[in-house]
Design an enzyme around this catalytic site. Structure first.
Site, PDB file in Angstrom:
ATOM      1  N   LYS A  96      40.513  34.781  67.110  1.00 43.01           N
ATOM      2  CA  LYS A  96      40.445  35.786  67.913  1.00 43.01           C
ATOM      3  C   LYS A  96      41.069  37.070  67.395  1.00 43.01           C
ATOM      4  O   LYS A  96      40.363  38.037  67.530  1.00 43.01           O
ATOM      5  CB  LYS A  96      40.773  35.608  69.323  1.00 43.01           C
ATOM      6  CG  LYS A  96      39.921  34.636  70.199  1.00 43.01           C
ATOM      7  CD  LYS A  96      40.075  34.455  71.647  1.00 43.01           C
ATOM      8  CE  LYS A  96      39.042  33.950  72.199  1.00 43.01           C
ATOM      9  NZ  LYS A  96      39.405  32.409  72.077  1.00 43.01           N
ATOM     10  N   GLU A 118      38.864  41.726  78.962  1.00 40.46           N
ATOM     11  CA  GLU A 118      38.848  40.834  79.992  1.00 40.46           C
ATOM     12  C   GLU A 118      39.399  39.485  79.337  1.00 40.46           C
ATOM     13  O   GLU A 118      39.289  39.433  78.320  1.00 40.46           O
ATOM     14  CB  GLU A 118      37.259  40.562  80.533  1.00 40.46           C
ATOM     15  CG  GLU A 118      36.467  39.788  79.610  1.00 40.46           C
ATOM     16  CD  GLU A 118      36.220  40.130  78.133  1.00 40.46           C
ATOM     17  OE1 GLU A 118      36.394  41.504  77.859  1.00 40.46           O
ATOM     18  OE2 GLU A 118      36.007  39.397  77.411  1.00 40.46           O
ATOM     19  N   SER A 385      39.372  26.332  64.684  1.00 39.58           N
ATOM     20  CA  SER A 385      39.382  27.604  65.186  1.00 39.58           C
ATOM     21  C   SER A 385      40.907  28.137  65.819  1.00 39.58           C
ATOM     22  O   SER A 385      41.115  29.162  65.765  1.00 39.58           O
ATOM     23  CB  SER A 385      38.310  27.909  66.397  1.00 39.58           C
ATOM     24  OG  SER A 385      38.499  26.746  67.411  1.00 39.58           O
TER      25      SER A 385
HETATM   26  C1  LIG Z   1      38.422  31.455  72.594  1.00 35.93           C
HETATM   27  C2  LIG Z   1      38.218  30.318  71.583  1.00 35.93           C
HETATM   28  C3  LIG Z   1      36.990  29.609  71.060  1.00 35.93           C
HETATM   29  C4  LIG Z   1      35.760  29.908  71.824  1.00 35.93           C
HETATM   30  O1  LIG Z   1      35.385  31.201  71.810  1.00 35.93           O
HETATM   31  P1  LIG Z   1      34.391  31.393  70.426  1.00 35.93           P
HETATM   32  O2  LIG Z   1      33.854  32.801  70.639  1.00 35.93           O
HETATM   33  O3  LIG Z   1      33.112  30.546  70.896  1.00 35.93           O
HETATM   34  O4  LIG Z   1      34.875  31.302  69.292  1.00 35.93           O
HETATM   35  C5  LIG Z   1      37.344  28.619  70.318  1.00 35.93           C
HETATM   36  N1  LIG Z   1      38.326  28.204  69.745  1.00 35.93           N
HETATM   37  C6  LIG Z   1      39.764  28.832  70.139  1.00 35.93           C
HETATM   38  C7  LIG Z   1      40.952  28.518  69.436  1.00 35.93           C
HETATM   39  C8  LIG Z   1      39.669  30.055  70.883  1.00 35.93           C
HETATM   40  O5  LIG Z   1      40.699  30.355  71.399  1.00 35.93           O
END
Ligand SMILES: *Cc1c(COP(=O)(O)O)cnc(C)c1O
Length: 399
Positions: A96, A118, A385
């Site tokens: 993010k 938000e 992610s």
């Molecule tokens: C917020 C988040 C997501 C989901 O958000 P996307 O916009 O779909 O990427 C996925 N993995 C992690 C670790 C997150 O913090």
């Protein structure tokens, strides 16, 4: 790079990807969105902006992130060679921050002095509070009163970073309501305020802009894969999909090669016949937070509450570009349940010594289904992610 890697994937002048997208906002925000569109388009062409953005990604975020060969996971699943794109190694523990850095640089370029955001579980709130602290900017984060109760640790983090966390007390007191409050704030303070949106959602130009700030993920995969395997393009890419930003970030530089199979994994929560967040699998086109996309809704078109064990996937909408990629068939979308995600957490932790975020664990569940059907000469890249520290309480509770 935040260059345009794929001209065909740019939204049209009205902000549509095929049938999806647009900008459904109160009249007063129309000039603000036009100003933002222009500012972003100028910034992309400005070498000084690019240098600042890439410099911060390197020295503050810690990019490029590693591309890790998952040797034991590959053995366990018994198919193609699996690599992990390590967004969990980014500062603050997830992808993010790539987007938060890009947007705050844009806010400063536009002369804005105040940042709003938000947040649902608090992860985008933490990323935003982090970059606001880094640049000494006023930061207000809207969060559902219910979520504030559930995510105390992230509230403390944001406060420590100097942000004000304002509870949204209307409706279900969750992300949907926090977003409504943030939009209301923006309408009132549009002159000096920049709204940092946390995924590839919201009105045009946000979906394309947030995507461009995350395509660095896929660009780095190309470079590293060339180095490690002698080719830039893998056979399969897998990522989890909440709003869809980490998925689009890794997919995007590969979309013009039809031989790269792209797979997004949504959260099916308790199962597709129970409470879930499988927006692309079971939703219908509708308008939420300023854009037309797939949406979980009841027979009257009211937005349904989503459910997932992972807070970051617990959202009834999805970015409009994903709706389009689903419609064109370019990307396949699967879903994984809460239980399958827990198995995914265990699998990656035990085989690779990497505890993934619960969001990421949905992609691992998809991988566990796909990889055994592939051959050993195929290359698979999973977007890791985020890291799982934030989820340890939930994980411990579920196990
Ligand atoms: C917020 C988040 C997501 C989901 O958000 P996307 O916009 O779909 O990427 C996925 N993995 C992690 C670790 C997150 O913090």
């Amino acid at each position: 790079m935040i260059e345009e890697t794929l001209t065909t994937a740019q939204p049209d002048a009205r902000g549509y990807f095929g049938d999806f997208g647009g900008a459904f906002v109160p009249e007063i925000l129309v000039p603000a969105l036009e100003e933002l569109t222009e500012a972003f388009s100028d910034a992309k062409k400005d070498p000084a902006f690019q240098a600042r953005y890439h410099g911060l990604l390197r020295d503050y975020v810690g990019r490029p992130t590693a591309l890790t060969f998952a040797e034991r996971l590959t053995e366990r699943l018994g198919g193609g060679r699996i690599y992990l794109k390590r967004e969990d190694l980014c500062h603050t523990g997830a992808h993010k921050i790539n987007n938060a850095i890009g947007q705050i640089l844009l806010a400063r370029r536009m002369g804005k002095t105040r940042i709003i955001a938000e947040t649902g579980a608090g992860q985008h709130g933490v990323a935003t509070a982090t970059v606001c602290a880094r640049f000494g900017m006023e930061c207000v984060v809207y969060m559902g009163a219910e979520d504030i109760e559930r995510q105390k640790l992230n509230v403390h983090r944001m406060q420590l970073l100097g942000a004000e966390v304002r509870p949204a007390t209307s409706g279900s007191q969750t992300l949907k309501d926090a977003t409504n409050e943030a939009i209301r704030d923006w309408v009132t303070n549009v002159r000096d305020t920049f709204y940092i949106i946390g995924s590839v959602v919201g009105p045009h130009p946000y979906p394309a802009m947030v995507r461009d700030f995350h395509t660095i993920i896929g660009e780095e995969v190309k470079v590293d894969l060339e180095d490690k395997e002698g080719r830039q393009d893998p056979d399969i890419l897998i990522a989890c999909v909440g709003g869809g930003s980490n998925a689009i970030g890794i997919f995007h530089p590969f979309l013009n090669n039809p031989d790269v199979r792209c797979i997004g994994v949504e959260a099916s929560g308790e199962g597709l016949d129970g409470r879930h967040a499988a927006t692309l699998t079971l939703g219908k086109p509708g308008i939420l937070h300023g854009a037309l996309s797939y949406l979980l809704q009841d027979a009257e078109g009211q937005v349904d509450l989503a459910h997932s064990i992972s807070a970051g996937l617990d959202y009834p909408g999805v970015g409009p570009e994903h709706a389009w990629l689903k419609q064109t068939g370019r990307v396949e979308y699967l879903s994984a349940t809460d239980d399958e995600a827990m198995e995914g957490v265990k699998l990656l932790s035990e085989t690779e010594g990497i505890i993934p975020a619960l969001e990421t664990a949905h992609a691992i569940a998809g991988l566990a289904r796909i990889a055994p059907e592939t051959s050993p000469d195929e290359l698979i890249v999973l977007n890791c992610s985020g890291r799982g520290d934030k989820d340890m309480q939930t994980i411990a509770g579920a196990l």
